[in-house]
Write an enzyme that holds these catalytic residues in place. Sequence first.
Site, short mmCIF file in Angstrom:
data_model
loop_
_atom_site.label_atom_id
_atom_site.label_comp_id
_atom_site.label_asym_id
_atom_site.label_seq_id
_atom_site.Cartn_x
_atom_site.Cartn_y
_atom_site.Cartn_z
N HIS A 77 0.84 -1.21 0.00
CA HIS A 77 0.00 0.00 0.00
C HIS A 77 0.88 1.26 0.00
O HIS A 77 0.64 2.19 -0.78
CB HIS A 77 -0.91 -0.01 1.23
CG HIS A 77 -1.62 1.29 1.46
ND1 HIS A 77 -2.87 1.56 0.95
CD2 HIS A 77 -1.26 2.41 2.14
CE1 HIS A 77 -3.24 2.77 1.29
NE2 HIS A 77 -2.28 3.31 2.02
N GLU A 78 1.89 1.29 0.86
CA GLU A 78 2.76 2.46 0.93
C GLU A 78 3.52 2.65 -0.38
O GLU A 78 3.70 3.78 -0.85
CB GLU A 78 3.74 2.32 2.10
CG GLU A 78 3.08 2.26 3.47
CD GLU A 78 2.23 3.48 3.77
OE1 GLU A 78 2.59 4.59 3.32
OE2 GLU A 78 1.19 3.34 4.44
N HIS B 34 1.56 4.43 -3.09
CA HIS B 34 1.60 5.90 -3.09
C HIS B 34 2.76 6.41 -3.95
O HIS B 34 2.63 7.40 -4.66
CB HIS B 34 1.73 6.43 -1.67
CG HIS B 34 0.47 6.33 -0.86
ND1 HIS B 34 -0.73 6.84 -1.28
CD2 HIS B 34 0.24 5.76 0.36
CE1 HIS B 34 -1.65 6.62 -0.36
NE2 HIS B 34 -1.09 5.95 0.64
N GLU C 174 -5.78 7.08 -1.11
CA GLU C 174 -5.78 5.88 -0.28
C GLU C 174 -6.49 4.72 -0.97
O GLU C 174 -6.02 3.58 -0.93
CB GLU C 174 -6.45 6.18 1.07
CG GLU C 174 -5.67 7.13 1.96
CD GLU C 174 -4.27 6.66 2.26
OE1 GLU C 174 -4.08 5.44 2.47
OE2 GLU C 174 -3.35 7.50 2.26
N ASP D 40 -4.69 1.24 -2.01
CA ASP D 40 -5.24 -0.05 -1.60
C ASP D 40 -5.40 -0.97 -2.81
O ASP D 40 -5.08 -2.17 -2.75
CB ASP D 40 -6.61 0.14 -0.93
CG ASP D 40 -6.49 0.56 0.52
OD1 ASP D 40 -5.39 0.47 1.08
OD2 ASP D 40 -7.52 0.99 1.10
#
Length: 422
Positions: free
Chosen positions: A279-280, A283, A363, A367
């Site tokens: 997930h990070e 970004h 976000e 995801d």
Amino acid sequence: MYSHAFSILFVAFLAAMLAVRFWLASRHIRHVLRHRAAVPAEFAEKIPLDAHQKAADYTVARTKYGLVTLLVNSAVLIGFTLLGALQWLSVQMFGITGGGMAYQIGLLVAFALVSGAIDVPFDYYRQFRLEQRFGFNKMTPALFFGDMVKGALLGVALGLPLAWVILTLMAKAGALWWPYAWLVWTGFQLLVMVLYPTVIAPLFNKFTPLADESLKSRIEGLMTRVGFASKGLFVMDGSKRSAHGNAYFSGFGANKRIVFFDTLLARLSPAEIEAVLAHELGHFKLKHIVKRIAMMFALSLAFLALLGWLKNQVWFYTGLGVAPIIAPGQSNDALALILFMLALPVFTFLFSPLASLGSRKHEFEADAFAARHASRADLVAALVKLYEDNASTLTPDPLHSAFYDSHPPASIRIRHLNMAAQ
């Protein structure tokens, strides 16, 4: 006339901000308490009732604390501006220094010291009462005040040279000083991004290379799949300050590094850690970081341009309770900077939902990226654990969440993940 009108406008916007924030907070508290008695159906088998009720109580306590600090900060704002505290501070500093750059820098330092001193008891209460009450505080008073001293010294080392350069440009670069100041500010921000992982962060925390070879191999495989290069995998001793867990990557360009809180590693399984990191990394790969930095730089340019105009308007000072210095060879630039920093949040508060909307969109995208490059089920499991461990409420008021929250509510976020799998 303009001065009086600006004073009225300032008070009106401040009153509107207070009214909106109190209304949203009261909605939030009522909504959370109304759903305190039962875990939402989709989490009933994953989160026990006592954890759900702890999250509700923690949310209510934090919201009430936020309202107290809001009132205090608003009173301090009025005190600095319309009630004349900043004017008094300016007069005292001018009397001590006689004007010039010493007065400008001295006024900024004095304002920072007074503001910081007001914040200390509230920060202490939050850490050693509120966080302690719910089992999150791991700090000692010595560490708390040690961090404060380090932060102050870092502010002096980095902030004073920057302030001197900006004030010099404001005084000597003519009417178009603000594009030059923006270039300096942008360069400063980029420099901090480069220095943060290896110079700044180690002043406050200990970083050790990830020792778990199995987990390390798993993460390196993920980075290879998504095309992410890192200077290393590190574990941060976050547990010496808080029981909250997290993972992030920091740095800029070739200086990027991945950091895990030790509390996160202790709670999640290797597969769940991989999903959280995916997930990070989402970004980064989806250029969310670059977009946020670009937006920050664009807004800073616009705000500096606005300041470039306001600093020459007498009503800007007098409307906020300050008499500008009218004397040959003297400057009001430090006053303009302080007043601008005080007033800007009041006039921009109602734009907060736009920033929250953009963040929540990112976000959802991160995801979805994580679900493609790791396990969707493991990401859902990790999110549930993190919501439970951090006492994040599962039942926020929808309007309060839309206005403030940078992350979607748990139920909506997990529903999106599950729908994407169908």
